[in-house]
Motif scaffolding. Structure first.
Motif, PDB file in Angstrom:
ATOM      1  N   TRP A 105      -5.020   3.562   2.209  1.00 40.04           N
ATOM      2  CA  TRP A 105      -4.696   3.152   2.353  1.00 40.04           C
ATOM      3  C   TRP A 105      -5.986   1.533   2.750  1.00 40.04           C
ATOM      4  N   ILE A 128      -2.412   8.647   4.379  1.00 41.18           N
ATOM      5  CA  ILE A 128      -2.601   8.221   2.743  1.00 41.18           C
ATOM      6  C   ILE A 128      -3.395   7.244   2.943  1.00 41.18           C
ATOM      7  N   THR A 188       0.781   4.257   9.089  1.00 37.92           N
ATOM      8  CA  THR A 188       0.527   3.112   7.989  1.00 37.92           C
ATOM      9  C   THR A 188       1.784   2.865   7.587  1.00 37.92           C
ATOM     10  N   ALA A 213       1.698  10.220  -5.628  1.00 40.56           N
ATOM     11  CA  ALA A 213       2.806  10.861  -4.758  1.00 40.56           C
ATOM     12  C   ALA A 213       4.169  11.329  -6.275  1.00 40.56           C
ATOM     13  N   THR A 247      -9.647   8.100   5.633  1.00 42.24           N
ATOM     14  CA  THR A 247      -8.479   9.210   5.451  1.00 42.24           C
ATOM     15  C   THR A 247      -9.506  10.412   5.970  1.00 42.24           C
ATOM     16  N   ASP A 266      -0.495  13.250  -8.394  1.00 40.91           N
ATOM     17  CA  ASP A 266      -0.379  12.876  -7.387  1.00 40.91           C
ATOM     18  C   ASP A 266      -1.176  12.889  -5.982  1.00 40.91           C
ATOM     19  N   TYR A 311       1.009  -0.402  -0.009  1.00 43.55           N
ATOM     20  CA  TYR A 311       0.055  -0.202   0.329  1.00 43.55           C
ATOM     21  C   TYR A 311       0.789   1.082  -0.092  1.00 43.55           C
ATOM     22  N   ARG A 312       2.084   0.995   0.445  1.00 40.99           N
ATOM     23  CA  ARG A 312       2.617   2.968   0.484  1.00 40.99           C
ATOM     24  C   ARG A 312       3.563   3.134  -0.551  1.00 40.99           C
ATOM     25  N   ASP A 359      -7.345   9.706  -4.819  1.00 41.34           N
ATOM     26  CA  ASP A 359      -6.784   8.208  -4.222  1.00 41.34           C
ATOM     27  C   ASP A 359      -7.147   7.200  -5.356  1.00 41.34           C
ATOM     28  N   HIS A 366       1.322   4.028  -2.709  1.00 46.33           N
ATOM     29  CA  HIS A 366       1.106   5.618  -2.333  1.00 46.33           C
ATOM     30  C   HIS A 366       2.225   6.650  -3.293  1.00 46.33           C
TER      31      HIS A 366
END
Length: 443
Positions: free
Chosen positions: A289, A287, A339, A131, A295, A137, A123-124, A140, A127
């Motif tokens: 997730w 972020i 996160t 980003a 969020t 960026d 998930y990071r 969602d 992102h």
């Protein structure tokens, strides 16, 4: 000094046939495919908003995600993050920590490392794909699914808002026993609201279609640990023991947007209006997730949607909740720690500011399965290990987990309880059919 019992092994894709293995093999690639598809579908919108730059950014993000999906499916090593986002150094330090685990499997990889770590890492990286690619960026990739879940749960939301507003008409006249009954009802609605999880269904429809209040009685046998009495006692005693100046504070560590979030907001407002609490702090994700996690944008959007609904009780809820935020009796916080891949036993070290914030609370309510996994370290615990022990010294304040089971870790059961269900329902830990309301008084 008594010897500290060794921690059990982490759930991991290296255990072939385990739920972690099937999640990494099937569900995570499906989620990545959906994300790529979402970006494809928004190509025209990116062009209209940003011209060629938007389309170029979309192509780069898709190629980044396709590469990620390939790394995952072929069990490649986990690579350091290359972006400049504020948490990148913490992630890369955690990768080093995984590399140097004494009982680790050498180079961390998708199927060999702990499931909790690689899933959070995915998930990071999703992102990062956005980003690192302005001008898209701030897009969602999960926003549509969260909005859809909210709209498809309309009937259940109307039923809950209606029930709640009717309850408020005579809340002043309820005696202690009746207040306790209402708290127990709303705790259970918030518990079962946690079934609406889009990462669990790989983003397929998981909205709440029917009124959750009608089926509560029938669901009680499926609550494997039911500590509602302890939550009630704690709140009542906090009120009695408080001075005029000391506020009773409850914190809700949120999970999913959509119906579940509405059930949490109803519970939070009930705590204020029943005078069981004076302020409620909500903790969301900073972020996008786990597909459907809340969020700040989702939180505010939901309250606005309710406020502008053409249903009287829905809009009454939304308007009142805007008021709670304005008055400061509701506060929304998002901290990057939620996160990160760490379990909560690392919080006091990695995020001492957040730990100190939670210590100000009288009661922490942790919503959902991911929070439970992080509370207990996502390990292969024996079912009967006490919850307090599995928390591994994470005790900022008294806490309670409201969780429907969606992964194969569970503690604090009675001897034989887990085995008995296992005999007739081998999928009991991952079906979302069972739940816990599990309390730990702290130190």
């Amino acid at each position: 000094m008594a010897a500290v019992p060794a921690l059990p092994v982490s759930l991991s894709g290296r255990f072939k046939g385990s739920y972690a293995y099937f999640t990494i093999k099937d569900r995570l690639p499906q989620i990545l495919t959906k994300v790529i598809d979402t970006l494809h579908r928004h190509k025209n919108e990116f062009f209209e908003e940003h011209g060629e730059k938007g389309v170029e950014a979309e192509k780069r993000a898709i190629s980044f995600l396709s590469k990620l999906r390939n790394e995952l499916q072929t069990d490649k090593p986990v690579t350091p993050l290359e972006d400049e986002l504020p948490d990148a150094a913490l992630w890369n330090r955690y990768l080093d920590y995984q590399r140097n685990l004494p009982n680790g499997n050498g180079e961390p990889s998708w199927f060999q490392s702990p499931w909790l770590y690689v899933e959070c890492y995915m998930y990071r990286r999703i992102h990062a794909a956005l980003a690192q690619n302005p001008p898209i960026d701030n897009f969602d990739v999960f926003k549509e699914g969260k909005a859809q879940n909210f709209f498809e749960s309309q009937e259940a939301i109307i039923a809950l808002c209606t029930y709640f507003q009717e309850l408020l008409k005579n809340i002043k006249d309820l005696d202690e026993k009746q207040l306790q009954e209402e708290l127990f009802k709303l705790l259970q609605v918030s518990l079962w609201g946690n079934k609406c999880d889009l990462s669990f269904s790989a983003g397929e429809d998981s909205s709440q279609k029917s009124s959750p209040l009608q089926s509560l009685e029938n669901m009680v046998p499926y609550i494997l640990v039911n500590d509602m009495e302890k939550v009630w006692s704690l709140l009542v005693n906090a009120k009695k023991n408080g001075t005029e100046r000391s506020n009773v504070r409850v914190d809700i560590i949120l999970d999913n947007a959509g119906f579940e979030l509405v059930s949490d907001l109803v519970l939070a407002d009930f705590l204020l209006l029943s005078k069981l609490a004076d302020e409620v702090y909500f903790h969301g994700k900073s972020i996008p997730w786990y597909v459907s996690d809340t969020t700040k944008h989702d939180f505010n959007w939901t309250i606005r949607q309710l406020g502008s609904a053409n249903h009287m009780w829905m809009s009454r809820c939304g308007v009142n909740w805007e008021g709670n935020l304005k008055k400061g009796v509701w506060v929304f916080l998002d901290h990057m720690f939620w996160t990160l891949p760490h379990d909560f036993s690392n919080m006091s070290e990695v995020a001492p500011d957040l730990y100190a914030e939670l210590q100000k609370s009288n009661l922490l309510l942790f919503k959902g399965d991911l929070n439970y996994r992080k509370l207990t370290g996502d390990r292969k615990w024996e079912y009967t290990v006490p919850f307090h022990q599995a928390l591994n010294k994470f005790h900022p304040a008294p806490l309670c987990s409201l969780r429907t089971l969606k992964c194969d870790t569970q503690v604090g059961l009675k001897p034989g309880q887990g085995e008995q269900i296992q005999a007739s329902e081998p999928e009991w830990m991952v079906s979302g059919k069972y739940g816990v309301i599990q309390f730990d008084a702290g130190l």
